[in-house]
Design an enzyme around this catalytic site. Structure first.
Site, short mmCIF file in Angstrom:
data_model
loop_
_atom_site.label_atom_id
_atom_site.label_comp_id
_atom_site.label_asym_id
_atom_site.label_seq_id
_atom_site.Cartn_x
_atom_site.Cartn_y
_atom_site.Cartn_z
N TYR A 14 -9.46 4.20 -5.87
CA TYR A 14 -8.85 2.96 -7.06
C TYR A 14 -8.74 1.75 -7.26
O TYR A 14 -8.77 0.83 -6.50
CB TYR A 14 -7.91 4.26 -7.88
CG TYR A 14 -6.71 3.70 -6.96
CD1 TYR A 14 -6.52 5.14 -5.96
CD2 TYR A 14 -6.17 3.16 -6.14
CE1 TYR A 14 -5.54 5.39 -4.62
CE2 TYR A 14 -5.64 3.33 -5.04
CZ TYR A 14 -5.02 4.28 -4.66
OH TYR A 14 -4.23 4.61 -3.78
N SER A 238 1.82 -0.23 -1.24
CA SER A 238 0.76 1.07 -0.38
C SER A 238 1.37 2.22 -1.15
O SER A 238 2.52 2.32 -1.81
CB SER A 238 1.05 0.88 0.87
OG SER A 238 2.25 1.49 1.20
N LYS A 239 0.59 3.42 -0.84
CA LYS A 239 0.95 4.26 -1.39
C LYS A 239 2.27 5.45 -1.41
O LYS A 239 2.96 6.06 -1.82
CB LYS A 239 -0.07 5.53 -0.93
CG LYS A 239 -1.40 5.98 -1.77
CD LYS A 239 -1.93 6.78 -1.06
CE LYS A 239 -3.76 6.85 -1.68
NZ LYS A 239 -4.45 7.36 -0.96
N ARG A 240 2.70 4.97 0.17
CA ARG A 240 4.25 5.71 0.37
C ARG A 240 5.58 4.71 -0.78
O ARG A 240 5.64 5.21 -0.53
CB ARG A 240 4.33 4.79 1.91
CG ARG A 240 3.90 5.26 2.65
CD ARG A 240 4.47 4.37 4.23
NE ARG A 240 3.98 3.63 4.14
CZ ARG A 240 5.29 2.20 4.20
NH1 ARG A 240 6.30 2.57 3.43
NH2 ARG A 240 4.38 0.49 4.08
#
Ligand code: GLU
Length: 470
Positions: A14, A238-240
């Site tokens: 994305y 980040s995604k975390r």
């Protein structure tokens, strides 16, 4: 000379908020100076690139309102050009064929590391002419061996790298395909990019790219490397840390205006001003005012900005964003108030569009139960009389209009000789099902007469059943 910037994402996922901020900076920089903003899709990594990611990037850019003036260009459609340039460098003796096997290169590295040196290609084919006839080869750029490369970075300041630190980069693989650094260089050159604004994870590539540009006789663009975005724990975002994709912010109920305002401030400032319209940003943004240090993502601030924009943008604009959420949360608004009106009364009570839909259901949907705690507290037998009286007065109203509704409720409280609370809270629970809503008169106005009266009836029944049961 006209100014040209570009955003050059690799379509491997994305549109990340970090990428979006880089795109925004490139876009703003070009806009102010009447320049051109190019979108270039760097899709040469066939294993990791895919169409879904291209679509996600285009969708994200569109949602943010960062329209490109030229492109999108796709690097996979420009292979002939890259091959021509590689052939040109080879013909001019600025690149050479390297016949090393993978094993040889590995052995070279291991020996260097064992000797405590930095591993790099040692140039063993740089000047050789005894080329084998049918062995595979890669093509390497002949990096200058003397001197230093100076980057006058518009954000980071002056950076110097000795050429002795740089080895001869592979510019074409053994199957003839060009490598990343080569394609970027060719495109920046052929597209006439004057300002390369990108994440500072690319700063190590810059001296190599500048050397290749120089070998091609190309004008070297100015560089601005934008520091990265950190999460609240000081590590790279980040995604975390939660949402990192731009469209995820749309899904979570943010307005693009808020995200733009948030992202621009994350790494740039203009005094202590926090709120900027896009036009103001075009006017005020400058790379010289960007931070050198990384910035940490702060969701609270983004929520604050989002609420600000929900309250201050024209309700019709907010409504156009809200449509997606209404459809997504399956709220049918064909019967009920205009959503612009709901936005006007709810915006100050919520931080996201998702919440806005959540707290506005009763304007459009009937309910069959009252919230347990609110009902326990406010739909008690003592509330029956005020509710019945308000119902009577509302039924008698000529027009369903704010002042009239307001007076009807007040008149009931006066007539009963009780405070507004004794009337207001039972009414609120009766018509919304719960204890939270905008001002009661506004709430009733938007709910409409028919629904209001039916819900008061339902509350009265609830109270009488409750009295019977006890
Ligand atoms: N395609 C690279 C990336 O997505 C950007 C290259 C550049 O901006 O020079 O990280």
């Amino acid at each position: 000379m006209s100014l040209v910037t570009r955003f050059a994402p690799s379509p491997t996922g994305y549109l990340h908020v970090g990428g979006a901020r880089t795109a925004l900076y490139s876009w703003l920089y070009a806009k102010k100076r009447g320049g051109t903003f190019i979108l270039r899709i760097e899709d040469t990594d066939l294993e990791r690139s895919n169409q879904a990611s291209v679509d996600a990037i285009l969708e994200g850019m569109q949602w943010l309102g960062l329209a490109h003036d030229d492109g999108p260009y796709y690097q996979t459609q420009r292979f002939d050009l890259y091959k021509e340039v590689v052939a040109q460098l080879l013909a001019e003796g600025k690149a050479y064929k390297c016949f090393c096997t993978v094993e040889e290169v590995d052995a070279m590295r291991e020996a260097q590391m064992a000797a405590g040196e930095k591993p790099k290609y040692n140039g063993m084919w740089r000047d050789r002419t005894d080329h084998p006839a049918d062995k595979p080869f890669v093509i390497r750029f002949k990096n200058p061996q003397q001197g230093v490369v100076v980057i006058d970075d518009m954000i980071k300041g002056r950076i110097e790298i000795a050429n002795s630190e740089l080895d001869d980069l592979i510019i074409a693989r053994s199957d003839g395909t060009p490598t990343y650094n080569l394609t970027v260089v060719v495109d920046d050159w052929k597209m006439g990019i004057t300002h390369v604004i990108r994440g500072d994870d690319h700063v190590n590539n810059t001296p190599r790219q500048m050397n290749i540009l120089a070998a091609l006789g190309a004008e070297i663009p100015k560089y601005a490397h934008v520091p990265m975005i950190l999460g609240d724990d000081g590590k790279r975002l980040s995604k975390r840390h939660g949402a990192v994709g731009v469209m995820q912010y749309r899904d979570n109920g943010f307005l693009p205006e808020a995200l733009i305002n948030y992202l621009v401030r994350l790494g740039w400032s203009h005094g202590d001003q926090e709120i900027f319209s896009k036009d103001e940003l075009i006017e005020l943004f400058d790379l010289a005012d960007c931070n050198r240090a990384p910035s940490a993502f702060n969701t609270e601030k983004l929520l604050w900005l989002n609420q600000h924009y929900m309250k201050t943008l024209p309700p019709a604009r907010v409504a156009s964003e809200l449509q997606w959420h209404l459809a997504h949360q399956q709220l049918d608004t064909r019967t009920g108030p205009a959503i612009e009106d709901v936005i006007s009364v709810q915006a100050e009570r919520v931080k996201t569009l998702v919440e806005l839909v959540e707290v506005s259901r009763y304007f459009y949907e009937d309910f069959s139960e009252f919230e347990e705690n609110a009902a326990k507290k406010h739909l008690r037998p003592v509330a029956a009389e005020p509710l019945a009286l308000v119902k009577e007065k509302l039924t008698a109203l000529g027009e369903w209009q704010l002042d009239a509704i307001h007076h009807a409720i007040n008149a009931a409280a006066e007539q009963l000789g009780v405070g507004m609370g004794k009337v207001g809270m039972p009414m609120r629970v009766a018509v919304t099902g719960g204890g939270n809503s905008p001002a009661l008169d506004q709430t009733l106005l938007l709910i409409g007469r028919e629904r209001t009266l039916a819900r008061i009836t339902m509350a009265l029944e609830f109270i009488s059943k409750r009295a019977e049961a006890s």
